[in-house]
Scaffold this motif. Structure first.
Motif, PDB file in Angstrom:
ATOM      1  N   GLY A 137       0.836  -1.194   0.000  1.00  0.00           N
ATOM      2  CA  GLY A 137       0.000   0.000   0.000  1.00  0.00           C
ATOM      3  C   GLY A 137       0.866   1.237   0.000  1.00  0.00           C
ATOM      4  O   GLY A 137       2.084   1.176  -0.201  1.00  0.00           O
ATOM      5  N   ILE A 138       0.233   2.380   0.241  1.00  0.00           N
ATOM      6  CA  ILE A 138       0.936   3.668   0.232  1.00  0.00           C
ATOM      7  C   ILE A 138       0.490   4.467   1.450  1.00  0.00           C
ATOM      8  O   ILE A 138      -0.714   4.622   1.688  1.00  0.00           O
ATOM      9  CB  ILE A 138       0.602   4.478  -1.041  1.00  0.00           C
ATOM     10  CG1 ILE A 138       0.878   3.661  -2.307  1.00  0.00           C
ATOM     11  CG2 ILE A 138       1.393   5.777  -1.073  1.00  0.00           C
ATOM     12  CD1 ILE A 138       0.312   4.295  -3.577  1.00  0.00           C
ATOM     13  N   THR A 139       1.426   4.983   2.211  1.00  0.00           N
ATOM     14  CA  THR A 139       1.111   5.849   3.350  1.00  0.00           C
ATOM     15  C   THR A 139       1.247   7.303   2.928  1.00  0.00           C
ATOM     16  O   THR A 139       2.272   7.702   2.366  1.00  0.00           O
ATOM     17  CB  THR A 139       2.028   5.556   4.545  1.00  0.00           C
ATOM     18  OG1 THR A 139       1.817   4.208   4.980  1.00  0.00           O
ATOM     19  CG2 THR A 139       1.734   6.505   5.712  1.00  0.00           C
ATOM     20  N   VAL A 140       0.220   8.081   3.198  1.00  0.00           N
ATOM     21  CA  VAL A 140       0.204   9.510   2.899  1.00  0.00           C
ATOM     22  C   VAL A 140       0.129  10.254   4.227  1.00  0.00           C
ATOM     23  O   VAL A 140      -0.686   9.923   5.097  1.00  0.00           O
ATOM     24  CB  VAL A 140      -0.970   9.876   1.980  1.00  0.00           C
ATOM     25  CG1 VAL A 140      -1.025  11.378   1.729  1.00  0.00           C
ATOM     26  CG2 VAL A 140      -0.856   9.116   0.655  1.00  0.00           C
ATOM     27  N   THR A 141       0.970  11.245   4.386  1.00  0.00           N
ATOM     28  CA  THR A 141       1.091  11.959   5.644  1.00  0.00           C
ATOM     29  C   THR A 141       0.642  13.409   5.487  1.00  0.00           C
ATOM     30  O   THR A 141       1.027  14.079   4.525  1.00  0.00           O
ATOM     31  CB  THR A 141       2.547  11.928   6.143  1.00  0.00           C
ATOM     32  OG1 THR A 141       2.951  10.557   6.271  1.00  0.00           O
ATOM     33  CG2 THR A 141       2.685  12.616   7.492  1.00  0.00           C
ATOM     34  N   GLY A 142      -0.175  13.872   6.417  1.00  0.00           N
ATOM     35  CA  GLY A 142      -0.584  15.268   6.451  1.00  0.00           C
ATOM     36  C   GLY A 142       0.141  16.004   7.559  1.00  0.00           C
ATOM     37  O   GLY A 142       1.226  15.597   7.985  1.00  0.00           O
ATOM     38  N   LYS A 143      -0.461  17.074   8.046  1.00  0.00           N
ATOM     39  CA  LYS A 143       0.161  17.827   9.150  1.00  0.00           C
ATOM     40  C   LYS A 143       0.186  16.997  10.425  1.00  0.00           C
ATOM     41  O   LYS A 143       1.181  16.969  11.153  1.00  0.00           O
ATOM     42  CB  LYS A 143      -0.602  19.133   9.385  1.00  0.00           C
ATOM     43  CG  LYS A 143      -0.564  20.104   8.222  1.00  0.00           C
ATOM     44  CD  LYS A 143      -1.307  21.382   8.578  1.00  0.00           C
ATOM     45  CE  LYS A 143      -1.306  22.388   7.425  1.00  0.00           C
ATOM     46  NZ  LYS A 143      -2.180  21.943   6.311  1.00  0.00           N
ATOM     47  N   SER A 144      -0.922  16.333  10.717  1.00  0.00           N
ATOM     48  CA  SER A 144      -1.009  15.506  11.918  1.00  0.00           C
ATOM     49  C   SER A 144      -1.521  14.103  11.614  1.00  0.00           C
ATOM     50  O   SER A 144      -1.495  13.237  12.488  1.00  0.00           O
ATOM     51  CB  SER A 144      -1.948  16.165  12.940  1.00  0.00           C
ATOM     52  OG  SER A 144      -3.264  16.306  12.400  1.00  0.00           O
ATOM     53  N   ALA A 145      -1.995  13.880  10.408  1.00  0.00           N
ATOM     54  CA  ALA A 145      -2.646  12.616  10.047  1.00  0.00           C
ATOM     55  C   ALA A 145      -1.730  11.719   9.231  1.00  0.00           C
ATOM     56  O   ALA A 145      -0.882  12.197   8.475  1.00  0.00           O
ATOM     57  CB  ALA A 145      -3.920  12.901   9.261  1.00  0.00           C
TER      58      ALA A 145
END
Length: 243
Positions: A101-109
């Protein structure tokens, strides 16, 4: 959590009416949100990160042509466009990270998106994860949306859990992606898929839903009534007059 519809095509993959797509084998796009007890993400950031995760999966080379996920992506898009958001923490998250899969990172998520799986064929490390209870808050009201970037406008009339809203934001991003030209898709991808998720006031919502922009209408499988309008996908390239 979820599965939905647009107002445009007669046989849309999101429509709640029975259609030929219901006869195809049904697949689901799994998304897992990392929600640690001590440091849960902000709700709006989680929604935005989930939407970007869907776009990253749609545009990944493994999802296209003869890529290793391409067949699953085609099968998924030939049927209903189902997305389910589950939550994980600690060892659960580490097990999810070990799956393709692919992990996508936001500011806190952090949201990990996986290639589609049969509706009744989830990998056991994902199947055991909780769907319900994904309730998140924003510590502070989000800033105004940047009008030069895409905005996914969430209905002010429909109450949704964070998990349901994350799936809906993903639907909105996908509808925008489908509507764009190849050139506009490339530009959005190369920019890192900037977008914001916001909730308009009632007057703006009425304007948006009649603007001709892509609209998500819920199929009614979870939480809300069939046909509920949940998201308007407002991409700058879709606002321009069309020849």
């Amino acid at each position: 959590m979820s599965d939905e519809n647009t107002t445009t095509a007669q046989d849309s993959p999101f429509r709640h009416e029975t259609a030929s797509r219901d006869e195809a084998p049904q697949f689901v796009l799994p998304l897992v949100a990392r929600i640690e007890r001590a440091a849960p993400p902000a709700r709006t950031d989680a929604l935005e990160t989930a939407a970007r995760a869907v776009l990253v999966m749609l545009s990944d080379e493994r999802s296209l042509g003869e890529g290793e996920w391409a067949r699953a992506m085609r099968d998924w898009q030939d049927a209903r466009i189902r997305k389910v958001v589950r939550r994980a923490r600690g060892a659960e998250w580490r097990r999810a990270e070990a799956l393709p899969g692919i992990t996508v990172t936001g500011k806190s998520a952090e949201v990990r998106v996986f290639p589609p799986v049969p509706l009744d064929g989830w990998p056991k490390d994902l199947a055991r994860l909780q769907v319900s209870g994904t309730d998140l808050d924003d510590p502070e009201p989000p800033a105004g949306a940047d009008p030069t970037h895409p905005v996914l406008w969430m209905s002010p009339d429909v109450d949704m859990s964070a998990g349901k809203a994350m799936a809906q934001a993903g639907h909105g991003a996908q509808l925008a992606w489908w509507e764009l030209s190849a050139e506009d898709r490339t530009a959005w991808r190369d920019a890192g898929f900037p977008l914001s998720v916001r909730t308009p006031d009632a007057a703006l919502w009425r304007e948006l839903t009649s603007s001709g922009l892509p609209v998500v209408r819920d199929a009614g499988f979870t939480e809300i009534a069939p046909g509920s309008c949940t998201v308007v996908a407002d991409h700058p390239a879709l606002r321009a007059p069309r020849p």
